[in-house]
Design a protein around this motif. Sequence first.
Motif, PDB file in Angstrom:
ATOM      1  N   GLY A 170       8.955 -25.305 -20.921  1.00 42.18           N
ATOM      2  CA  GLY A 170      10.133 -26.154 -20.764  1.00 42.18           C
ATOM      3  C   GLY A 170      10.597 -26.859 -22.017  1.00 42.18           C
ATOM      4  N   ILE A 171       9.916 -26.672 -23.128  1.00 42.63           N
ATOM      5  CA  ILE A 171      10.353 -27.259 -24.393  1.00 42.63           C
ATOM      6  C   ILE A 171      11.552 -26.459 -24.891  1.00 42.63           C
ATOM      7  CG2 ILE A 171       9.695 -27.803 -26.777  1.00 42.63           C
ATOM      8  CD1 ILE A 171       8.099 -29.424 -24.855  1.00 42.63           C
ATOM      9  N   LYS A 172      12.592 -27.161 -25.373  1.00 39.94           N
ATOM     10  CA  LYS A 172      13.784 -26.491 -25.878  1.00 39.94           C
ATOM     11  C   LYS A 172      13.950 -26.790 -27.364  1.00 39.94           C
ATOM     12  CE  LYS A 172      15.992 -27.063 -21.457  1.00 39.94           C
ATOM     13  NZ  LYS A 172      14.832 -27.805 -20.977  1.00 39.94           N
ATOM     14  N   PHE A 173      14.165 -25.735 -28.124  1.00 31.98           N
ATOM     15  CA  PHE A 173      14.423 -25.846 -29.559  1.00 31.98           C
ATOM     16  C   PHE A 173      15.900 -25.543 -29.768  1.00 31.98           C
ATOM     17  CE2 PHE A 173       9.984 -25.116 -29.194  1.00 31.98           C
ATOM     18  CZ  PHE A 173       9.381 -25.720 -30.282  1.00 31.98           C
ATOM     19  N   LEU A 174      16.645 -26.497 -30.297  1.00 31.27           N
ATOM     20  CA  LEU A 174      18.066 -26.302 -30.569  1.00 31.27           C
ATOM     21  C   LEU A 174      18.260 -26.211 -32.066  1.00 31.27           C
ATOM     22  CD1 LEU A 174      19.597 -29.005 -28.184  1.00 31.27           C
ATOM     23  CD2 LEU A 174      18.980 -26.661 -27.670  1.00 31.27           C
ATOM     24  N   LEU A 175      18.815 -25.109 -32.517  1.00 35.16           N
ATOM     25  CA  LEU A 175      19.042 -24.893 -33.936  1.00 35.16           C
ATOM     26  C   LEU A 175      20.533 -24.811 -34.184  1.00 35.16           C
ATOM     27  CD1 LEU A 175      17.193 -24.448 -36.430  1.00 35.16           C
ATOM     28  CD2 LEU A 175      17.624 -22.017 -36.167  1.00 35.16           C
ATOM     29  N   PHE A 176      21.041 -25.700 -35.029  1.00 32.56           N
ATOM     30  CA  PHE A 176      22.447 -25.706 -35.407  1.00 32.56           C
ATOM     31  C   PHE A 176      22.583 -24.934 -36.708  1.00 32.56           C
ATOM     32  CE2 PHE A 176      21.928 -29.308 -32.696  1.00 32.56           C
ATOM     33  CZ  PHE A 176      23.127 -29.441 -32.019  1.00 32.56           C
ATOM     34  N   THR A 177      23.392 -23.873 -36.702  1.00 30.64           N
ATOM     35  CA  THR A 177      23.550 -23.030 -37.885  1.00 30.64           C
ATOM     36  C   THR A 177      25.027 -22.780 -38.165  1.00 30.64           C
ATOM     37  OG1 THR A 177      23.518 -20.956 -36.644  1.00 30.64           O
ATOM     38  CG2 THR A 177      21.398 -21.810 -37.384  1.00 30.64           C
ATOM     39  N   ASP A 178      25.251 -22.208 -39.323  1.00 26.01           N
ATOM     40  CA  ASP A 178      26.565 -21.701 -39.681  1.00 26.01           C
ATOM     41  C   ASP A 178      26.895 -20.537 -38.752  1.00 26.01           C
ATOM     42  OD1 ASP A 178      28.879 -21.132 -41.082  1.00 26.01           O
ATOM     43  OD2 ASP A 178      27.854 -20.160 -42.752  1.00 26.01           O
ATOM     44  N   THR A 179      28.171 -20.305 -38.485  1.00 29.54           N
ATOM     45  CA  THR A 179      28.561 -19.219 -37.573  1.00 29.54           C
ATOM     46  C   THR A 179      28.234 -17.848 -38.152  1.00 29.54           C
ATOM     47  OG1 THR A 179      30.803 -19.266 -38.443  1.00 29.54           O
ATOM     48  CG2 THR A 179      30.376 -20.537 -36.436  1.00 29.54           C
ATOM     49  N   THR A 180      28.045 -17.755 -39.464  1.00 26.04           N
ATOM     50  CA  THR A 180      27.733 -16.466 -40.092  1.00 26.04           C
ATOM     51  C   THR A 180      26.231 -16.244 -40.263  1.00 26.04           C
ATOM     52  OG1 THR A 180      27.936 -17.415 -42.306  1.00 26.04           O
ATOM     53  CG2 THR A 180      29.923 -16.429 -41.338  1.00 26.04           C
ATOM     54  N   GLN A 181      25.423 -17.190 -39.805  1.00 28.53           N
ATOM     55  CA  GLN A 181      23.967 -17.069 -39.952  1.00 28.53           C
ATOM     56  C   GLN A 181      23.466 -15.862 -39.169  1.00 28.53           C
ATOM     57  OE1 GLN A 181      21.996 -19.132 -41.787  1.00 28.53           O
ATOM     58  NE2 GLN A 181      20.124 -18.072 -41.281  1.00 28.53           N
ATOM     59  N   THR A 182      22.667 -15.034 -39.821  1.00 32.89           N
ATOM     60  CA  THR A 182      22.108 -13.852 -39.164  1.00 32.89           C
ATOM     61  C   THR A 182      20.646 -14.096 -38.814  1.00 32.89           C
ATOM     62  OG1 THR A 182      21.539 -12.900 -41.309  1.00 32.89           O
ATOM     63  CG2 THR A 182      23.652 -12.271 -40.357  1.00 32.89           C
ATOM     64  N   ASN A 183      20.132 -13.308 -37.895  1.00 33.72           N
ATOM     65  CA  ASN A 183      18.727 -13.360 -37.478  1.00 33.72           C
ATOM     66  C   ASN A 183      18.283 -14.753 -37.042  1.00 33.72           C
ATOM     67  OD1 ASN A 183      18.407 -10.610 -38.068  1.00 33.72           O
ATOM     68  ND2 ASN A 183      17.920 -11.078 -40.201  1.00 33.72           N
ATOM     69  N   VAL A 184      19.136 -15.433 -36.291  1.00 38.30           N
ATOM     70  CA  VAL A 184      18.806 -16.770 -35.818  1.00 38.30           C
ATOM     71  C   VAL A 184      17.611 -16.717 -34.872  1.00 38.30           C
ATOM     72  CG1 VAL A 184      19.683 -18.800 -34.595  1.00 38.30           C
ATOM     73  CG2 VAL A 184      21.177 -17.541 -36.134  1.00 38.30           C
ATOM     74  N   ASP A 185      17.502 -15.654 -34.087  1.00 33.40           N
ATOM     75  CA  ASP A 185      16.370 -15.535 -33.163  1.00 33.40           C
ATOM     76  C   ASP A 185      15.045 -15.448 -33.913  1.00 33.40           C
ATOM     77  OD1 ASP A 185      17.262 -13.081 -34.105  1.00 33.40           O
ATOM     78  OD2 ASP A 185      16.597 -11.975 -32.340  1.00 33.40           O
ATOM     79  N   LEU A 186      15.026 -14.794 -35.065  1.00 30.20           N
ATOM     80  CA  LEU A 186      13.808 -14.724 -35.873  1.00 30.20           C
ATOM     81  C   LEU A 186      13.469 -16.090 -36.477  1.00 30.20           C
ATOM     82  CD1 LEU A 186      14.390 -11.330 -37.719  1.00 30.20           C
ATOM     83  CD2 LEU A 186      12.962 -11.764 -35.721  1.00 30.20           C
ATOM     84  N   THR A 187      14.493 -16.802 -36.889  1.00 27.63           N
ATOM     85  CA  THR A 187      14.291 -18.156 -37.419  1.00 27.63           C
ATOM     86  C   THR A 187      13.729 -19.059 -36.331  1.00 27.63           C
ATOM     87  OG1 THR A 187      16.127 -17.847 -38.966  1.00 27.63           O
ATOM     88  CG2 THR A 187      15.424 -20.108 -38.554  1.00 27.63           C
ATOM     89  N   MET A 188      14.294 -18.965 -35.122  1.00 27.35           N
ATOM     90  CA  MET A 188      13.816 -19.776 -34.005  1.00 27.35           C
ATOM     91  C   MET A 188      12.358 -19.446 -33.685  1.00 27.35           C
ATOM     92  SD  MET A 188      16.174 -21.820 -32.872  1.00 27.35           S
ATOM     93  CE  MET A 188      15.986 -22.154 -31.160  1.00 27.35           C
ATOM     94  N   ARG A 189      12.028 -18.180 -33.687  1.00 28.07           N
ATOM     95  CA  ARG A 189      10.661 -17.750 -33.390  1.00 28.07           C
ATOM     96  C   ARG A 189       9.690 -18.328 -34.423  1.00 28.07           C
ATOM     97  NH1 ARG A 189       9.035 -15.787 -28.864  1.00 28.07           N
ATOM     98  NH2 ARG A 189      10.965 -14.643 -28.776  1.00 28.07           N
ATOM     99  N   ARG A 190      10.090 -18.297 -35.698  1.00 31.43           N
ATOM    100  CA  ARG A 190       9.225 -18.830 -36.761  1.00 31.43           C
ATOM    101  C   ARG A 190       9.063 -20.343 -36.632  1.00 31.43           C
ATOM    102  NH1 ARG A 190       5.081 -19.348 -38.996  1.00 31.43           N
ATOM    103  NH2 ARG A 190       4.964 -19.871 -41.173  1.00 31.43           N
ATOM    104  N   VAL A 191      10.139 -21.060 -36.289  1.00 34.53           N
ATOM    105  CA  VAL A 191      10.054 -22.508 -36.079  1.00 34.53           C
ATOM    106  C   VAL A 191       9.104 -22.802 -34.919  1.00 34.53           C
ATOM    107  CG1 VAL A 191      11.365 -24.550 -35.335  1.00 34.53           C
ATOM    108  CG2 VAL A 191      12.308 -23.035 -37.091  1.00 34.53           C
ATOM    109  N   TYR A 192       9.201 -22.013 -33.857  1.00 37.75           N
ATOM    110  CA  TYR A 192       8.310 -22.192 -32.708  1.00 37.75           C
ATOM    111  C   TYR A 192       6.855 -21.936 -33.096  1.00 37.75           C
ATOM    112  CZ  TYR A 192       6.106 -21.425 -28.174  1.00 37.75           C
ATOM    113  OH  TYR A 192       5.267 -21.474 -27.099  1.00 37.75           O
ATOM    114  N   GLU A 193       6.617 -20.919 -33.896  1.00 29.30           N
ATOM    115  CA  GLU A 193       5.253 -20.641 -34.362  1.00 29.30           C
ATOM    116  C   GLU A 193       4.700 -21.812 -35.171  1.00 29.30           C
ATOM    117  OE1 GLU A 193       5.446 -16.982 -36.529  1.00 29.30           O
ATOM    118  OE2 GLU A 193       5.772 -15.785 -34.711  1.00 29.30           O
TER     119      GLU A 193
END
Length: 156
Positions: free
Chosen positions: A96-119
């Motif tokens: 139930g923990i939520k990670f919210l990442l605010f990025t530029d609209t052109t940011q690529t591979n946001v899911d990989l960045t989120m996964r690394r932050v979670y790790e």
Amino acid sequence: MTVFALIIINKAGGLIYHRTFHEGGLNKISTNDYLVLAGTFHGVHAITARLNPIPQQINRNSASSAGIMTRPEPPSGLEVLESENFRLQCFSTLTGIKFLLFTDTTQTNVDLTMRRVYEMYTDYVMKNPFYQLEMPVRCELFERKLTSYIREVNNR
């Protein structure tokens, strides 16, 4: 391509971490505004998770299903919110923990960045013997590693 900010929300909707990485990207808001944002997003996420379409009934006589029932995917709720100035991506954990990442609209591979932050969160916060669940994150090692990683992402 820029990562602007990270917010972590506990399963009750409380703000447990927020950090701005790029000063020129988003307008500055107060800590109270971050608390309101966390609570509001938690509510909207819960509502959107309930707005899933009704699943189609499985035909048990069908040869393709062979009578094997599969577990339905849990409803995910709001995952991406995009405006002309930024993108908000949500990664919700099974706890139930939520990670919210605010990025530029052109940011690529946001899911990989989120996964690394979670790790990093699991390695440096959850494995910290002094951290109490659902409480604000106060871990210097997590801060350093996160800052270093986001700086690396922003310089690509």
